[in-house]
Motif scaffolding. Structure first.
Motif, short mmCIF file in Angstrom:
data_model
loop_
_atom_site.label_atom_id
_atom_site.label_comp_id
_atom_site.label_asym_id
_atom_site.label_seq_id
_atom_site.Cartn_x
_atom_site.Cartn_y
_atom_site.Cartn_z
N ARG A 86 0.83 -1.21 0.00
CA ARG A 86 0.00 0.00 0.00
C ARG A 86 0.86 1.26 0.00
O ARG A 86 0.58 2.23 -0.70
N ALA A 87 1.94 1.25 0.79
CA ALA A 87 2.81 2.42 0.84
C ALA A 87 3.54 2.64 -0.48
O ALA A 87 3.71 3.78 -0.93
N SER A 88 3.95 1.56 -1.14
CA SER A 88 4.66 1.72 -2.41
C SER A 88 3.73 2.25 -3.49
O SER A 88 4.15 3.02 -4.36
N LEU A 89 2.46 1.86 -3.47
CA LEU A 89 1.51 2.41 -4.44
C LEU A 89 1.27 3.89 -4.20
O LEU A 89 0.96 4.63 -5.13
N ARG A 144 5.50 -7.78 -5.15
CA ARG A 144 6.13 -6.97 -6.20
C ARG A 144 5.40 -7.14 -7.53
O ARG A 144 5.21 -6.16 -8.27
N GLN A 145 4.98 -8.36 -7.86
CA GLN A 145 4.24 -8.59 -9.09
C GLN A 145 2.87 -7.91 -9.03
O GLN A 145 2.41 -7.35 -10.02
N VAL A 146 2.24 -7.95 -7.86
CA VAL A 146 0.96 -7.27 -7.72
C VAL A 146 1.13 -5.76 -7.89
O VAL A 146 0.32 -5.09 -8.53
N HIS A 147 2.22 -5.22 -7.33
CA HIS A 147 2.50 -3.79 -7.48
C HIS A 147 2.71 -3.43 -8.95
O HIS A 147 2.18 -2.41 -9.43
N GLY A 148 3.47 -4.24 -9.67
CA GLY A 148 3.68 -3.97 -11.09
C GLY A 148 2.39 -4.04 -11.89
O GLY A 148 2.16 -3.21 -12.79
N ARG A 153 -1.97 -1.08 -14.74
CA ARG A 153 -3.39 -0.77 -14.91
C ARG A 153 -3.64 0.71 -14.75
O ARG A 153 -4.48 1.30 -15.43
N THR A 154 -2.90 1.35 -13.83
CA THR A 154 -3.08 2.78 -13.62
C THR A 154 -2.59 3.58 -14.82
O THR A 154 -3.19 4.58 -15.21
N MET A 155 -1.47 3.13 -15.45
CA MET A 155 -0.89 3.89 -16.56
C MET A 155 -1.62 3.65 -17.86
O MET A 155 -1.72 4.55 -18.70
N THR A 156 -2.13 2.42 -18.10
CA THR A 156 -2.73 2.09 -19.38
C THR A 156 -4.23 1.91 -19.32
O THR A 156 -4.84 1.59 -20.34
N GLY A 157 -4.85 2.13 -18.15
CA GLY A 157 -6.28 1.96 -18.05
C GLY A 157 -7.04 3.14 -18.63
O GLY A 157 -6.48 4.05 -19.23
#
Length: 296
Positions: A86-89, A144-148, A153-157
């Motif tokens: 959560r913090a990294s997001l 880490r995979q979930v974060h990626g 999704r945030t960048m290409t959604g």
């Protein structure tokens, strides 16, 4: 009349990426599945060994408690990793989450190793230490995979609706019936003789393919189109409120206006929003015909 030169444009080859998209997705999916399997296996081995340690040290008669006790150690790792995700997001560092992971994994490794006993072989200690270490690394790789995935999704959604105020379009100052502007002056030496029958109608000529067919001139009896002058708002809050009318064709409520104002950095004053809405309605009275189900 000179025929324009025909230009043959050669298509530019497009290089395809070296790795097909389907192969990349398959590798990513396989890595994700293996990471989940490794995480589950490592946590199960560590959890079961801690249950045996608890059963040998005072909980042999209470089977349910001996199985619940390892959760007081291993769940700190899960909670800490989720808080780190959560913090990294949010692009920040959560030291409390890092401390939880460190404490939970350190305790898990120490208890797994200590549960082997004092007179055991060195390899026994290694075997006992591998599951908690693997659980920590595998769960970290999974997060880490979930974060990626969430970042992609945030960048290409789908881009969210913009809450900013777009600049009004340039007003149309002329009408359809207005005459075309005069062509630039041409030296007398370059003028061609004009037939006495009258000027020829203008013909559209493509840049690459010559067109021989002449375009019929516009009939003078064509119906004129009445272009409405757009209403331009100088106040940014008025612009924002006017833009909200066009999102779903309903009158915006006070809460919706203040939320949009806050998103655009214009404050969140309800009185300012209502005043701006009144000014917009005064300048464009037809907006009062919009549904008022959402009005506030």
């Amino acid at each position: 009349m000179t025929t324009p030169a025909h230009v043959d444009a050669l298509p530019t080859p497009v290089e395809t990426p070296s790795t097909p998209v389907n192969v990349d997705r398959a590798i990513t999916a396989l890595a994700s599945v293996l990471t989940v399997v490794l995480t589950a296996v490592a946590f199960w081995l560590s959890y079961e060994h801690l249950q045996e340690v608890a059963a040998r040290h005072g909980m042999a008669e209470a089977v349910a408690r001996s199985w619940a006790w390892p959760a007081t150690v291993d769940l700190f790792i899960v909670i800490g990793e989720l808080l780190i995700l959560r913090a990294s997001l949010a692009h920040r560092v959560d030291w409390w989450a890092i401390a939880l992971v460190t404490a939970g994994d350190g305790a898990s490794i120490a208890l797994n190793v200590a549960g082997v006993g004092q007179d055991a072989n060195a390899l026994d200690y290694v075997v006992a230490a591998v599951p908690p270490v693997a659980a920590l690394l595998a769960f970290g790789a999974l997060m880490r995979q979930v974060h990626g995935y969430l970042t992609r999704r945030t960048m290409t959604g789908v881009a969210p609706a913009s809450t900013g105020v777009e600049a009004p379009s340039t007003p149309v100052m002329g009408s359809v019936d207005a005459p075309l502007p005069a062509p630039p002056a041409t030296p007398l030496a370059e003028l061609a003789p004009v037939p006495s029958a009258g000027p020829e109608p203008l013909t559209a000529v493509a840049a690459s393919t010559p067109v021989d067919k002449e375009v019929s001139p516009v009939a003078p009896a064509s119906t004129a189109v009445d272009l409405c002058m757009p209403v331009v708002y100088a106040n940014r809050v008025d612009q924002l409120v006017r833009a909200l009318y066009g999102t779903d064709f309903t009158q915006p409520s006070t809460a919706r206006m203040t939320m949009a104002m806050a998103g655009a950095g214009l404050g969140a004053s309800e009185s300012t929003a209502r005043t701006a809405r009144s000014r917009v309605r005064a300048r464009e009275p037809y907006l009062a015909d919009f549904p008022t189900a959402l009005a506030g």
